[in-house]
Enzyme design. Structure first.
Site, mmCIF file in Angstrom:
data_model
loop_
_atom_site.group_PDB
_atom_site.id
_atom_site.type_symbol
_atom_site.label_atom_id
_atom_site.label_comp_id
_atom_site.label_asym_id
_atom_site.label_seq_id
_atom_site.Cartn_x
_atom_site.Cartn_y
_atom_site.Cartn_z
ATOM 1 N N LYS A 110 0.867 -1.285 -0.029
ATOM 2 C CA LYS A 110 0.018 -0.020 0.048
ATOM 3 C C LYS A 110 1.022 1.444 0.097
ATOM 4 C CE LYS A 110 -4.261 -2.167 0.909
ATOM 5 N NZ LYS A 110 -3.805 -3.598 0.917
HETATM 6 C C1 LIG Z 1 -4.273 -4.637 0.490
HETATM 7 C C2 LIG Z 1 -3.611 -5.818 0.187
HETATM 8 C C3 LIG Z 1 -3.584 -6.860 -0.607
HETATM 9 C C4 LIG Z 1 -4.757 -6.824 -1.657
HETATM 10 O O1 LIG Z 1 -4.726 -5.889 -2.695
HETATM 11 P P1 LIG Z 1 -5.928 -5.131 -3.212
HETATM 12 O O2 LIG Z 1 -5.537 -4.172 -4.182
HETATM 13 O O3 LIG Z 1 -7.001 -4.826 -2.473
HETATM 14 O O4 LIG Z 1 -6.273 -6.285 -4.461
HETATM 15 C C5 LIG Z 1 -2.717 -7.918 -0.704
HETATM 16 N N1 LIG Z 1 -1.955 -7.969 0.127
HETATM 17 C C6 LIG Z 1 -1.772 -7.270 1.102
HETATM 18 C C7 LIG Z 1 -0.571 -7.485 2.092
HETATM 19 C C8 LIG Z 1 -2.529 -6.033 1.319
HETATM 20 O O5 LIG Z 1 -2.071 -4.991 2.179
#
Ligand SMILES: *Cc1c(COP(=O)(O)O)cnc(C)c1O
Length: 474
Positions: free
Chosen positions: A113
């Site tokens: 993120k």
């Molecule tokens: C947010 C997240 C995901 C999922 O990603 P999306 O964009 O919602 O599909 C997968 N792994 C981790 C560690 C995340 O923080």
């Protein structure tokens, strides 16, 4: 370059006009009016660039209303050595001779993120300063998104963050990460309740148009255009690094596949957009955990989101999502970019709880390149164990879901790149279960747990929240 709504009810608008809003004004999602195209020569000309330089090139095609020098400065600040532990920002690591990890978790909160949120923080500050506006982000988090937002927005001019989290339901590390921040514009609120209670409080405030307007409320959720565009950059980066060793004459059109651990469909959607711009991506393999609504959709063509009670708490918690907020952008493409058909599909969803696209399902792979698979707790434990035994590399549980599904979709002669979405240090219990290793924090975060914490405890009380936000909003 303008953006339109999937539902057809918004005047085309430039990039920076959309950044402050989550949704389009008609409730749809914003998409480029026409997807910009890149040539093989253009991609090749980016080979020598650093990550922030490449980000500038890719984002300049999307954010055409932001002057290039400004964009370059934002990318330099977002992807700085201060924010990212690895010198290359996104390192690639082979785990065997067919599968390579794309390291997206070198940022301050050790999860992918940060890649998008750091850019969004820079671009929001720029847009707000130009329009002489302020923004108060009210959010709810069970961990990753909230901390990434706080680290990206701390100390930013004209922005305050009000982040609710469920009291006593986050890991020690997640709590320490968020609550140890001392910036005046960061407000942590521990709500007596579960994540859904936090989310309901957030919705109550953001659906109150009068309150929203009076206090300049905004969101930085996963449908935000700034986030999905910043996530496209690392697909280009990964392709360039994966083809560094390919003879120059064979690079043009050289196809690689990606596997993406998925929840809200944001990350993989960015990969799809990069592919539609002309990046040679063969397959986009979606990896789901036990909450496999999206795997079901790609296998059958029927999208049937589940409610909170049918969403399991798993050992890859950031993928515990049963309603994929970005899927509308993909369905829009499947339905020929026709807002009428898209709106009809969403009416069907509201009336019947599902969207039946089984008549289109064969195109998901043939035309769009999507495949999918599911990984369970037992799969991720076995994958963490096996990869550690084979290579010495320790995976986090989300990336393990990716590696498990990737290994089921290998094709001869096509490199498979798995997006590493978090560091294993965030999930020590499953790593211990799988390998017997007790992994510690990275050195630069070792004393995080000892820092004093700042948090306001609050009942599940909308009036108290309103009062708190109203008196502290910028
Ligand atoms: C947010 C997240 C995901 C999922 O990603 P999306 O964009 O919602 O599909 C997968 N792994 C981790 C560690 C995340 O923080």
């Amino acid at each position: 370059m303008k953006y339109i709504s999937t539902r057809g009810g918004m005047e085309p608008a430039p990039y920076s006009a959309i950044l402050l809003e989550g949704l389009a004004t008609d409730g749809g999602l914003v998409v480029p009016e026409t997807v910009p195209q890149v040539t093989p020569e253009q991609i090749e000309s980016w080979r020598g660039l650093s990550y922030p330089e490449l980000a500038t090139e890719v984002l300049a095609l999307l954010a055409t209303d932001i002057p290039r020098e400004e964009l370059a400065a934002m990318c330099r600040r977002a992807y700085s050595a201060e924010n990212f532990a690895a010198a290359e920002v996104v390192p690639l690591t082979a785990i065997d001779d067919r599968v390579t990890l794309v390291g997206l978790s070198e940022g301050p909160t050790l999860a992918f993120k940060d890649m998008a949120m750091q850019f969004l923080g820079q671009s929001l500050e720029y847009v707000l300063a130009r329009s002489d506006r302020t923004l108060n982000i009210v959010g709810a988090t069970s961990g990753d998104t909230g901390s990434a937002a706080e680290y990206a927005l701390r100390g930013k001019e004209g922005i305050a963050v009000f982040m609710m989290s469920p009291q006593g339901r986050m890991s020690d590390f997640q709590r320490a990460q968020m609550y140890s921040l001392t910036d005046d514009n960061i407000h942590n609120i521990a709500v007596e309740g579960v994540f859904d209670d936090c989310q309901n409080l957030m919705k109550a405030l953001s659906e109150d148009m009068e309150f929203k307007r009076a206090h300049h409320l905004g969101a930085v959720n996963s449908v935000n255009l700034g986030r999905v565009s910043a996530q496209m950059v690392y697909y280009f980066w990964a392709w360039l690094r994966a083809t560094d060793a390919v003879p120059a004459a064979e690079r043009a059109g050289y196809e690689v596949s990606f596997t993406v651990p998925s929840g809200n469909f944001g990350n993989i959607l960015s990969g799809y957009t990069a592919k539609s711009m002309g990046l040679p991506i063969r397959r986009l393999v979606l990896a789901a955990n036990e909450n496999n609504v999206l795997d079901e959709f790609f296998r059958t063509g029927v999208y049937a989101p589940r409610g909170a009670v049918d969403t399991h708490a798993t050992s890859s918690p950031s993928m515990d999502i049963s309603k994929a907020s970005n899927l509308e952008r993909f369905v829009f493409e499947v339905l020929g970019r026709d807002p009428e058909r898209l709106s009809a599909a969403w009416r069907e969803l509201a009336e019947t709880g599902r969207i039946d696209l089984s008549a289109e399902q064969s195109r998901f792979e043939a035309e769009f390149g999507f495949q999918s698979g599911t990984s369970t707790h037992a799969d991720r434990v076995e994958t963490i164990r096996a990869v550690h035994a084979e290579s010495g590399i320790v995976l986090d549980p989300h990336t393990a879901d990716g590696v498990k599904v990737a290994r089921e979709h290998l094709e001869p002669g096509v490199p498979m790149l798995v997006l590493e979405t978090a560091k294993p240090a965030k999930f020590p219990d499953i790593v211990f279960e799988a390998t017997g290793l007790r992994i510690g924090m990275p050195e630069h975060l070792a004393d995080l747990l000892d820092l004093p914490q700042h948090v306001t405890e609050m009942g599940n009380d909308e009036a108290a929240l309103r009062e708190f936000v109203a008196t502290r909003a910028v």
